[in-house]
Motif scaffolding. Sequence first.
Motif, mmCIF file in Angstrom:
data_model
loop_
_atom_site.group_PDB
_atom_site.id
_atom_site.type_symbol
_atom_site.label_atom_id
_atom_site.label_comp_id
_atom_site.label_asym_id
_atom_site.label_seq_id
_atom_site.Cartn_x
_atom_site.Cartn_y
_atom_site.Cartn_z
ATOM 1 N N ALA A 1 0.862 -1.181 0.000
ATOM 2 C CA ALA A 1 0.000 0.000 0.000
ATOM 3 C C ALA A 1 0.897 1.229 0.000
ATOM 4 C CB ALA A 1 -0.939 0.017 1.201
ATOM 5 N N TYR A 2 0.409 2.277 -0.623
ATOM 6 C CA TYR A 2 1.148 3.533 -0.685
ATOM 7 C C TYR A 2 0.710 4.404 0.491
ATOM 8 C CZ TYR A 2 2.402 8.226 -2.343
ATOM 9 O OH TYR A 2 2.905 9.496 -2.448
ATOM 10 N N PRO A 3 1.652 4.848 1.330
ATOM 11 C CA PRO A 3 1.288 5.662 2.503
ATOM 12 C C PRO A 3 0.984 7.096 2.093
ATOM 13 C CG PRO A 3 3.651 5.374 2.408
ATOM 14 C CD PRO A 3 3.088 4.574 1.266
ATOM 15 N N PHE A 4 -0.242 7.322 1.591
ATOM 16 C CA PHE A 4 -0.571 8.625 1.028
ATOM 17 C C PHE A 4 -0.581 9.723 2.082
ATOM 18 C CE2 PHE A 4 -4.699 7.104 2.424
ATOM 19 C CZ PHE A 4 -5.324 8.236 2.915
ATOM 20 N N SER A 5 -0.728 9.347 3.347
ATOM 21 C CA SER A 5 -0.704 10.338 4.421
ATOM 22 C C SER A 5 0.206 9.861 5.537
ATOM 23 C CB SER A 5 -2.120 10.572 4.972
ATOM 24 O OG SER A 5 -2.087 11.507 6.039
ATOM 25 N N THR A 6 1.238 10.615 5.811
ATOM 26 C CA THR A 6 2.146 10.326 6.917
ATOM 27 C C THR A 6 2.212 11.590 7.750
ATOM 28 O OG1 THR A 6 3.408 8.743 5.579
ATOM 29 C CG2 THR A 6 4.479 9.608 7.551
ATOM 30 N N SER A 7 1.309 11.678 8.709
ATOM 31 C CA SER A 7 1.053 12.964 9.361
ATOM 32 C C SER A 7 1.300 12.938 10.856
ATOM 33 C CB SER A 7 -0.403 13.368 9.085
ATOM 34 O OG SER A 7 -0.669 14.664 9.575
ATOM 35 N N PRO A 8 2.350 13.612 11.315
ATOM 36 C CA PRO A 8 2.565 13.726 12.758
ATOM 37 C C PRO A 8 1.443 14.529 13.427
ATOM 38 C CG PRO A 8 4.566 14.252 11.549
ATOM 39 C CD PRO A 8 3.448 14.206 10.550
ATOM 40 N N PHE A 9 1.147 14.168 14.651
ATOM 41 C CA PHE A 9 0.186 14.933 15.446
ATOM 42 C C PHE A 9 0.880 16.152 16.047
ATOM 43 C CE2 PHE A 9 -1.906 10.908 15.133
ATOM 44 C CZ PHE A 9 -3.255 11.175 15.234
ATOM 45 N N GLY A 10 0.128 17.224 16.121
ATOM 46 C CA GLY A 10 0.599 18.425 16.794
ATOM 47 C C GLY A 10 -0.507 18.935 17.701
ATOM 48 N N MET A 11 -0.303 20.125 18.266
ATOM 49 C CA MET A 11 -1.319 20.721 19.118
ATOM 50 C C MET A 11 -1.671 22.112 18.595
ATOM 51 S SD MET A 11 -1.493 21.207 23.268
ATOM 52 C CE MET A 11 -1.764 19.476 23.647
ATOM 53 N N GLY B 1 10.817 12.950 27.526
ATOM 54 C CA GLY B 1 11.399 13.922 26.616
ATOM 55 C C GLY B 1 10.490 14.248 25.440
ATOM 56 N N GLU B 2 11.063 14.913 24.432
ATOM 57 C CA GLU B 2 10.309 15.258 23.235
ATOM 58 C C GLU B 2 10.057 14.003 22.402
ATOM 59 O OE1 GLU B 2 12.214 18.376 21.100
ATOM 60 O OE2 GLU B 2 11.958 19.854 22.708
ATOM 61 N N TYR B 3 8.963 14.008 21.659
ATOM 62 C CA TYR B 3 8.599 12.819 20.891
ATOM 63 C C TYR B 3 7.610 13.221 19.811
ATOM 64 C CZ TYR B 3 4.142 13.051 23.375
ATOM 65 O OH TYR B 3 2.932 13.468 23.861
ATOM 66 N N SER B 4 7.268 12.285 18.960
ATOM 67 C CA SER B 4 6.283 12.519 17.915
ATOM 68 C C SER B 4 5.483 11.244 17.690
ATOM 69 C CB SER B 4 6.982 12.928 16.608
ATOM 70 O OG SER B 4 6.043 13.067 15.558
ATOM 71 N N VAL B 5 4.201 11.399 17.401
ATOM 72 C CA VAL B 5 3.323 10.280 17.059
ATOM 73 C C VAL B 5 2.739 10.549 15.679
ATOM 74 C CG1 VAL B 5 1.222 9.017 17.663
ATOM 75 C CG2 VAL B 5 2.794 9.765 19.462
ATOM 76 N N ILE B 6 2.710 9.516 14.859
ATOM 77 C CA ILE B 6 2.297 9.664 13.467
ATOM 78 C C ILE B 6 1.048 8.837 13.188
ATOM 79 C CG2 ILE B 6 2.956 9.138 11.072
ATOM 80 C CD1 ILE B 6 5.845 9.714 11.876
ATOM 81 N N ASP C 1 10.603 11.361 10.505
ATOM 82 C CA ASP C 1 11.594 10.283 10.620
ATOM 83 C C ASP C 1 11.664 9.693 12.020
ATOM 84 O OD1 ASP C 1 12.356 10.165 8.005
ATOM 85 O OD2 ASP C 1 14.051 11.542 8.208
ATOM 86 N N SER C 2 11.416 10.519 13.033
ATOM 87 C CA SER C 2 11.578 10.056 14.414
ATOM 88 C C SER C 2 10.259 9.663 15.065
ATOM 89 C CB SER C 2 12.240 11.153 15.260
ATOM 90 O OG SER C 2 11.431 12.325 15.273
ATOM 91 N N GLY C 3 9.166 9.768 14.334
ATOM 92 C CA GLY C 3 7.859 9.546 14.926
ATOM 93 C C GLY C 3 7.520 8.085 15.160
ATOM 94 N N THR C 4 6.658 7.848 16.139
ATOM 95 C CA THR C 4 6.111 6.529 16.441
ATOM 96 C C THR C 4 4.712 6.439 15.856
ATOM 97 O OG1 THR C 4 7.347 6.407 18.524
ATOM 98 C CG2 THR C 4 5.429 4.949 18.290
ATOM 99 N N VAL C 5 4.470 5.421 15.027
ATOM 100 C CA VAL C 5 3.151 5.270 14.417
ATOM 101 C C VAL C 5 2.166 4.778 15.473
ATOM 102 C CG1 VAL C 5 1.828 4.075 12.616
ATOM 103 C CG2 VAL C 5 4.187 4.790 12.170
#
Length: 421
Positions: free
Chosen positions: A140-150, A296-301, A372-376
Amino acid sequence: MKYARLLLAAAAAAPLALAACGGGDDGPVTLRMTTWSASEDHLAMLNQIADAYIADHPDVEAIEFEPLPFEGYTSALTTQIAGDNAPDLAWILENSAPDFVSSGALVPLGETLSETEGYEYDDLIPAATELWREDDELYAYPFSTSPFGMFVNNDLLAAAGQPTAAELIAQGQWTWERAVEAGAAVHASTGTDGIVVRDFDYTGWDNLSTLWTGWGASAWSEDGAECGFDDPEMTEALTFMHDAVFAKEAMPGPGTTADFFAGEAAMTVTQISRAGLLADASFAWDLVPLPAGPAGEYSVIGQGGLGVLTVAPHPEEAADFLAYMTNPENSATLAQYFPPPRESQLTAEVLGQANPLLTPEQLQTVVIDRIDSGTVKPSHTGQAQLDQAVRAALDPLWTADADVAGVLAELCTAIDPLLAQ
């Protein structure tokens, strides 16, 4: 539920050959694609791409986009598959990826995409495609790879005498603890809600990964075999949230709805695809990365995949349209709502053209720097059954006097047999 996996496997085993399912001598075909968005803007964009494709491909006379409700999307899709009514293409949620990829329900795409002229297959970021691969094949093609923000309502923060998130970031104090403090102050002084984790609504539990990842917690181990809900990090994270809801009243409780984009909350956790809702906002707002947690700092995708079903009525034409829909030019168009998985397009300039409401700094810090550093978000085989089990086991947590550690221990007892399957 468990039947979802069985339907996918049954669909994959159906006696349909890719090369034999095209329009061929039967004349032009109509392709059908399911989505979980009924947004008029999203559908207009998709139809624009489809119309351009049809103009140059006489073997396809129409492409129909069929929105299915986000809640229950995967169940509705697998029901279509089982009922001999499978679409040709489908959006797929990240939490369903392991089932769809491992069951053989999706047509391999690597050869089609890599051999399409001008596609630039090597431009796809490996980290973005990882969830959609098995044995080096892309399904499948990952058409959306979007980190969450606030998103932040600066006017409400000012009314409560609180600094903006940007000011806290500059001071090195943008943390969940400080965000909850500000949310509680807004609620106490204005009656407006503080922080909303959008789409959680006390049922979509996997959206809470946008919070607990800041504590280094995870729903299960990396190999998916062991429950992580009773780990100390998860207990600490969900205790923090429980206090934010019931003790500090910084988050709305069960049964309460607050729409940040209508000015009903000071902060909301979501993705940039929602930015368009602020086009006519009557308040000053900002978009910033998620607050730091104790780890610490992090990202979720959040990810969405686009695949061709092996039981599609017209899989050959569908794969060709998928290659067209996701080529560099159309990927840039899709970037208006869905951050692309292409390295060359993950720039503030490209994303800015598609997202004029967001500044280059917002796009850089919330999206580009975090992919690149995000956790899905959590995903597992048998996700539908796990989803129901986790949701039911978490229900006792959403009362003021809940025993957080006890609830989480019971949750692991409930899902351990499912993880072992």
